[in-house]
Design an enzyme around this catalytic site. Structure first.
Site, PDB file in Angstrom:
ATOM      1  N   THR A 100       7.279 -23.774  -2.819  1.00 18.16           N
ATOM      2  CA  THR A 100       8.659 -23.484  -2.086  1.00 18.16           C
ATOM      3  C   THR A 100       9.256 -24.969  -1.837  1.00 18.16           C
ATOM      4  O   THR A 100       8.733 -25.724  -1.116  1.00 18.16           O
ATOM      5  CB  THR A 100       8.235 -22.922  -0.567  1.00 18.16           C
ATOM      6  OG1 THR A 100       7.794 -21.593  -0.724  1.00 18.16           O
ATOM      7  CG2 THR A 100       9.564 -22.880   0.181  1.00 18.16           C
ATOM      8  N   LYS A 175      14.075 -17.825  -1.111  1.00 15.07           N
ATOM      9  CA  LYS A 175      13.048 -18.072  -0.305  1.00 15.07           C
ATOM     10  C   LYS A 175      13.369 -18.397   1.013  1.00 15.07           C
ATOM     11  O   LYS A 175      12.571 -18.254   2.114  1.00 15.07           O
ATOM     12  CB  LYS A 175      12.012 -19.008  -1.220  1.00 15.07           C
ATOM     13  CG  LYS A 175      10.662 -19.220  -0.282  1.00 15.07           C
ATOM     14  CD  LYS A 175       9.915 -18.207  -0.143  1.00 15.07           C
ATOM     15  CE  LYS A 175       8.638 -18.463   0.608  1.00 15.07           C
ATOM     16  NZ  LYS A 175       7.615 -19.206   0.029  1.00 15.07           N
ATOM     17  N   LYS A 243       7.396 -27.114   6.977  1.00 13.00           N
ATOM     18  CA  LYS A 243       8.166 -27.973   5.888  1.00 13.00           C
ATOM     19  C   LYS A 243       9.122 -27.009   5.494  1.00 13.00           C
ATOM     20  O   LYS A 243      10.313 -27.450   5.401  1.00 13.00           O
ATOM     21  CB  LYS A 243       7.213 -28.262   4.655  1.00 13.00           C
ATOM     22  CG  LYS A 243       7.783 -28.675   3.302  1.00 13.00           C
ATOM     23  CD  LYS A 243       7.974 -27.426   2.317  1.00 13.00           C
ATOM     24  CE  LYS A 243       6.684 -26.922   1.924  1.00 13.00           C
ATOM     25  NZ  LYS A 243       6.969 -26.235   0.853  1.00 13.00           N
TER      26      LYS A 243
END
Length: 295
Positions: A100, A175, A243
């Protein structure tokens, strides 16, 4: 299996990557692996994988290079570094980043790969350690349709819900949608369990009632039982989730989109991380509610 895509290099064999690489070995692919901590790859080596000392070494001679690392800075380093993937991959090879990462970096890698005669796909996944272990990952893919089609044998070895979302970067944008939905949902799961506990209910019985109704979600079915059992081992690390949320917040800001639920979730997870839970699973968010209920 497509004979043209027989040799696979897998870079990053952590919580999810090790299961994913094992599935490829089980499907008959010839797999080489690189991870910064060699010990993390020993199980795969004993299962038939070949260890390589760098991402570049792994990429040499590979038909497909898959990366599954922690942060965008790691992606940038292993693709763009002198001993990285782009300078060493064979012309015509397929590069699949399943980390990701940021849509911007995905587009940059795509363009640089195209200049070198390489095919690049951004293909982040959802499903956590369970999905990786059971080869039931959701895979969101950005890049050329022809490359997506060519890599179907790879994707089908790893997941069951495999969708081409659009041009380079579209997989990463998708995502972000996934992580935004999970972020606020995890708050709801934790609040519901905290409420059940405070009201004197049996959380397991409550879960039986609400997980199959309108409140049902993957997190409620898969992570709530871990919370009830006091299991905060990572299927997905708190530090990596922060993150992801920061990437989504940055992208939303660039688009002029207000995402207050995501902002709240990030704030809560940063607080959780500061309490020493950065390497716990995302379900550890429940610990914030436990602290409140005991005050």
């Amino acid at each position: 299996m497509n004979r043209e895509l027989h040799k696979v290099a897998f870079v990053g064999t952590g919580v999810m990557g090790s299961s994913m690489a094992r599935h490829l070995l089980d499907r008959g692919f010839e797999v080489s692996v690189f991870t910064r901590t060699r010990e993390k790859a020993e199980g795969l080596v004993s299962h038939g994988a070949v260890w390589k000392p760098s991402a570049g070494e792994a990429a040499r001679g590979a038909d497909v290079v898959i990366t599954m690392v922690g942060y965008p800075k790691d992606v940038e380093e292993i693709y763009l570094g002198d001993n990285g993937i782009l300078p060493n991959a064979e012309k015509g090879a397929y590069l699949i980043d399943m980390t990701t990462s940021t849509p911007t970096l995905a587009k940059q890698i795509y363009l640089l790969a195209k200049e070198r005669g390489l095919h690049s796909l951004d293909a982040p996944v959802s499903g956590g350690d369970i999905g990786a272990r059971e080869a039931r990952l959701t895979i969101m893919v950005g890049g050329d349709k022809e490359a997506f089609a060519a890599c179907q044998p790879i994707f089908q070895a790893l997941g069951t819900n495999i969708i081409h979302q659009g041009e380079a970067g579209a997989g990463q944008h998708t995502k972000m949608c996934n992580q935004i939905a999970i972020a606020t949902n995890m708050i709801g799961v934790c609040e519901a369990l905290a409420y059940a506990e405070t009201a004197g209910l049996d959380p397991e019985d409550v879960l039986k009632s609400i997980s199959s109704g309108a409140a049902g979600s993957w997190s409620l079915s898969n992570l709530a039982p871990r919370i009830i059992a006091g299991n905060y081992e990572p299927g997905f690390f708190v530090k990596h989730f922060i993150k992801d949320m920061e990437i989504a917040l940055d992208e939303a800001d660039k688009m002029g989109l207000d995402v207050p639920g995501l902002s709240l979730a990030r704030e809560m997870y940063v607080k959780l991380s500061a309490s020493g839970e950065e390497n716990s699973g995302t379900q550890a968010l429940y610990k914030l509610f436990q602290k409140k209920s005991t005050n």
